[in-house]
Write an enzyme that holds these catalytic residues in place. Structure first.
Site, PDB file in Angstrom:
ATOM      1  N   GLY A  15       0.918  -0.700  -0.052  1.00 27.75           N
ATOM      2  CA  GLY A  15       0.299  -0.113  -0.464  1.00 27.75           C
ATOM      3  C   GLY A  15       0.908   1.535  -0.123  1.00 27.75           C
ATOM      4  O   GLY A  15       0.455   2.584   0.351  1.00 27.75           O
ATOM      5  N   ARG A  18       0.373   5.226  -1.531  1.00 31.46           N
ATOM      6  CA  ARG A  18       0.213   7.097  -1.087  1.00 31.46           C
ATOM      7  C   ARG A  18      -0.481   6.891   0.515  1.00 31.46           C
ATOM      8  O   ARG A  18      -0.446   5.892   0.723  1.00 31.46           O
ATOM      9  CB  ARG A  18      -1.513   6.939  -2.261  1.00 31.46           C
ATOM     10  N   ASN A  92       1.555  -1.952   5.260  1.00 25.73           N
ATOM     11  CA  ASN A  92       0.720  -1.265   5.615  1.00 25.73           C
ATOM     12  C   ASN A  92      -0.751  -1.190   4.873  1.00 25.73           C
ATOM     13  O   ASN A  92      -1.603  -0.398   5.286  1.00 25.73           O
ATOM     14  CB  ASN A  92       1.446  -0.095   5.343  1.00 25.73           C
ATOM     15  N   SER A 144      -4.332   0.303  14.443  1.00 26.54           N
ATOM     16  CA  SER A 144      -4.573   1.548  14.244  1.00 26.54           C
ATOM     17  C   SER A 144      -5.981   1.850  15.554  1.00 26.54           C
ATOM     18  O   SER A 144      -5.524   0.759  16.750  1.00 26.54           O
ATOM     19  CB  SER A 144      -6.413   1.380  13.632  1.00 26.54           C
ATOM     20  N   TYR A 158     -13.319  -3.362  10.969  1.00 27.44           N
ATOM     21  CA  TYR A 158     -11.963  -2.970  10.462  1.00 27.44           C
ATOM     22  C   TYR A 158     -11.787  -2.913  12.439  1.00 27.44           C
ATOM     23  O   TYR A 158     -10.705  -3.576  12.523  1.00 27.44           O
ATOM     24  CB  TYR A 158     -12.197  -1.253   9.979  1.00 27.44           C
ATOM     25  N   VAL A 159     -11.905  -2.666  13.025  1.00 26.85           N
ATOM     26  CA  VAL A 159     -11.881  -2.890  14.789  1.00 26.85           C
ATOM     27  C   VAL A 159     -11.065  -4.437  15.168  1.00 26.85           C
ATOM     28  O   VAL A 159     -10.018  -4.216  15.578  1.00 26.85           O
ATOM     29  CB  VAL A 159     -12.828  -3.157  15.475  1.00 26.85           C
ATOM     30  N   ALA A 160     -11.302  -5.230  14.389  1.00 26.79           N
ATOM     31  CA  ALA A 160     -11.400  -6.684  14.554  1.00 26.79           C
ATOM     32  C   ALA A 160     -10.238  -6.871  14.236  1.00 26.79           C
ATOM     33  O   ALA A 160      -9.059  -7.621  14.582  1.00 26.79           O
ATOM     34  CB  ALA A 160     -12.725  -7.369  13.887  1.00 26.79           C
TER      35      ALA A 160
HETATM   36  P1  NAD Z   1      -4.731   5.372   1.523  1.00 30.47           P
HETATM   37  O1  NAD Z   1      -6.473   4.936   1.144  1.00 30.47           O
HETATM   38  O2  NAD Z   1      -4.127   6.810   1.488  1.00 30.47           O
HETATM   39  O3  NAD Z   1      -3.390   3.989   1.360  1.00 30.47           O
HETATM   40  C1  NAD Z   1      -4.353   3.024   1.255  1.00 30.47           C
HETATM   41  C2  NAD Z   1      -3.160   2.161   0.145  1.00 30.47           C
HETATM   42  O4  NAD Z   1      -2.926   0.439   0.101  1.00 30.47           O
HETATM   43  C3  NAD Z   1      -3.881   2.782  -1.295  1.00 30.47           C
HETATM   44  O5  NAD Z   1      -1.767   3.064  -1.598  1.00 30.47           O
HETATM   45  C4  NAD Z   1      -4.208   1.808  -1.867  1.00 30.47           C
HETATM   46  O6  NAD Z   1      -4.320   0.944  -3.031  1.00 30.47           O
HETATM   47  C5  NAD Z   1      -3.945   0.491  -1.056  1.00 30.47           C
HETATM   48  N1  NAD Z   1      -4.154  -0.818  -1.147  1.00 30.47           N
HETATM   49  C6  NAD Z   1      -5.892  -1.214  -0.949  1.00 30.47           C
HETATM   50  N2  NAD Z   1      -6.155  -2.391  -0.333  1.00 30.47           N
HETATM   51  C7  NAD Z   1      -5.630  -3.294  -0.880  1.00 30.47           C
HETATM   52  C8  NAD Z   1      -4.627  -4.795  -1.439  1.00 30.47           C
HETATM   53  N3  NAD Z   1      -5.780  -5.024  -1.588  1.00 30.47           N
HETATM   54  N4  NAD Z   1      -3.389  -4.776  -2.198  1.00 30.47           N
HETATM   55  C9  NAD Z   1      -2.530  -3.947  -1.858  1.00 30.47           C
HETATM   56  N5  NAD Z   1      -2.580  -2.463  -1.367  1.00 30.47           N
HETATM   57  C10 NAD Z   1      -4.052  -2.589  -1.163  1.00 30.47           C
HETATM   58  O7  NAD Z   1      -5.084   5.182   3.827  1.00 30.47           O
HETATM   59  P2  NAD Z   1      -3.857   5.273   4.499  1.00 30.47           P
HETATM   60  O8  NAD Z   1      -4.785   6.359   5.665  1.00 30.47           O
HETATM   61  O9  NAD Z   1      -2.641   5.932   4.238  1.00 30.47           O
HETATM   62  O10 NAD Z   1      -3.790   3.990   5.678  1.00 30.47           O
HETATM   63  C11 NAD Z   1      -2.720   3.227   5.992  1.00 30.47           C
HETATM   64  C12 NAD Z   1      -2.451   2.357   6.454  1.00 30.47           C
HETATM   65  O11 NAD Z   1      -2.718   3.217   7.852  1.00 30.47           O
HETATM   66  C13 NAD Z   1      -4.339   1.150   6.536  1.00 30.47           C
HETATM   67  O12 NAD Z   1      -3.479   0.401   6.948  1.00 30.47           O
HETATM   68  C14 NAD Z   1      -4.954   2.085   7.570  1.00 30.47           C
HETATM   69  O13 NAD Z   1      -5.601   0.707   8.103  1.00 30.47           O
HETATM   70  C15 NAD Z   1      -3.779   2.636   8.448  1.00 30.47           C
HETATM   71  N6  NAD Z   1      -4.735   3.183   9.556  1.00 30.47           N
HETATM   72  C16 NAD Z   1      -4.473   4.687   8.671  1.00 30.47           C
HETATM   73  C17 NAD Z   1      -5.208   5.539   9.942  1.00 30.47           C
HETATM   74  C18 NAD Z   1      -5.341   7.157   9.318  1.00 30.47           C
HETATM   75  O14 NAD Z   1      -6.554   7.899   9.427  1.00 30.47           O
HETATM   76  N7  NAD Z   1      -5.662   7.370   7.528  1.00 30.47           N
HETATM   77  C19 NAD Z   1      -5.599   5.406  11.025  1.00 30.47           C
HETATM   78  C20 NAD Z   1      -4.951   4.370  11.524  1.00 30.47           C
HETATM   79  C21 NAD Z   1      -4.419   3.676  11.026  1.00 30.47           C
END
Ligand code: NAD
Length: 251
Positions: A15, A18, A92, A144, A158-160
């Site tokens: 991931g 972005r 990620n 998270s 998501y929580v789980a």
């Molecule tokens: P985002 O949506 O900006 O980026 C997620 C990236 O993962 C994207 O580039 C997407 O194309 C890629 N992706 C999605 N599904 C995929 C798959 N099946 N295989 C490969 N790549 C995949 O999200 P983010 O906020 O940058 O989140 C990144 C991580 O951080 C996630 O695991 C999210 O749960 C976690 N997170 C985010 C937050 C927040 O508030 N942004 C808070 C806690 C945890």
């Protein structure tokens, strides 16, 4: 000094095209670490890899749906074939689900678990093979705040999934500590990325209000801790979960 020591290291960031993943790629490449940007969106992944290469550090993009085990195997195999090693894996890639407990469908539950939990578990299993052979490795999970607190806007799937990766982090940490490999997690609070588009402005404002420092997190603030956990300096930290949430939750 850190740059020279980590100069030959190779990291996969799932991931990484972005958001938080992209910031982790930037933090790694600033230290000279070669990154493999493994993302379901190949155009965005290649754009990110090109930007890193323009800065003078190697990066490579690979299309991976992390919920597909055969693609995970290819991701690791092709990385080792190309670079001869794999030192760091950042699990990620993740998707948010906000469907509440009385609305979430079985298919949504399964999809969230397949991406956030199953895929990120089997990615570690594959990555551990070259890491054990090398006698050095770093695995970092992006859990998270939701997995720590029970979730505010996020739904039960998501929580789980995010609570479960904490269990996996600690399980794997126990198994590979004597191989020179650490396994840790970070638990970000609400951070400014595209994933927040699922929430209304009112929901975001309510979350911001609950954050002690009075603002959302920035992807770079998550990436800085991940880069530290990936370094030699963090060799005595394993099985840890680091909260990065502006004081919204104190575990
Ligand atoms: P985002 O949506 O900006 O980026 C997620 C990236 O993962 C994207 O580039 C997407 O194309 C890629 N992706 C999605 N599904 C995929 C798959 N099946 N295989 C490969 N790549 C995949 O999200 P983010 O906020 O940058 O989140 C990144 C991580 O951080 C996630 O695991 C999210 O749960 C976690 N997170 C985010 C937050 C927040 O508030 N942004 C808070 C806690 C945890």
């Amino acid at each position: 000094m850190e740059k020279m020591k980590s100069g030959n290291r190779v990291a996969i960031v799932t991931g990484g095209a972005r958001g938080i993943g992209r910031a982790i790629v930037a933090a790694f490449s600033a230290k000279g670490i070669v990154t493999v940007i493994a993302d379901i969106d190949p155009e965005a992944a290649e754009k990110a890899a090109g930007e890193v290469r323009d800065s003078g550090v190697d990066a490579w993009s690979i299309k991976v749906d992390i919920s597909r085990t055969e693609q995970i195997v290819q991701m690791v195999t092709q990385t080792v074939a190309r670079y001869g090693r794999l030192d760091i894996l950042v699990n990620n890639a993740g998707i948010l689900s906000s469907a509440p407990y009385d609305k979430v469908s079985e298919s949504e539950w399964d999809h969230v678990m397949d991406v956030n939990l199953k895929g990120n578990f089997f990615a570690s299993c594959e990555a551990l093979k070259p890491m054990i052979a090398q006698g050095w490795g770093r695995i970092i999970y992006i859990s998270s705040l939701s997995g720590r607190s029970g979730g505010i806007g996020a739904g039960p799937a998501y929580v789980a999934s995010k609570a479960a990766v904490i269990g996996i982090t600690r399980h794997l940490a126990r198994k590979v500590a004597r191989n020179g490999i650490t396994v840790n997690a970070v638990a970000p609070g609400t951070t400014e990325t595209d994933i927040l588009k699922m929430y209304s402005d009112e929901e975001i404002a309510a979350q911001k209000n609950a954050i002690l420092v009075g603002r959302l997190g920035k992807p770079e603030e998550i990436a800085a801790t991940v880069a530290f956990l990936a370094s030699d300096s963090a060799a005595f930290i394993t099985g840890a979960v680091i909260d990065i949430n502006g004081g919204m939750y104190m575990g």
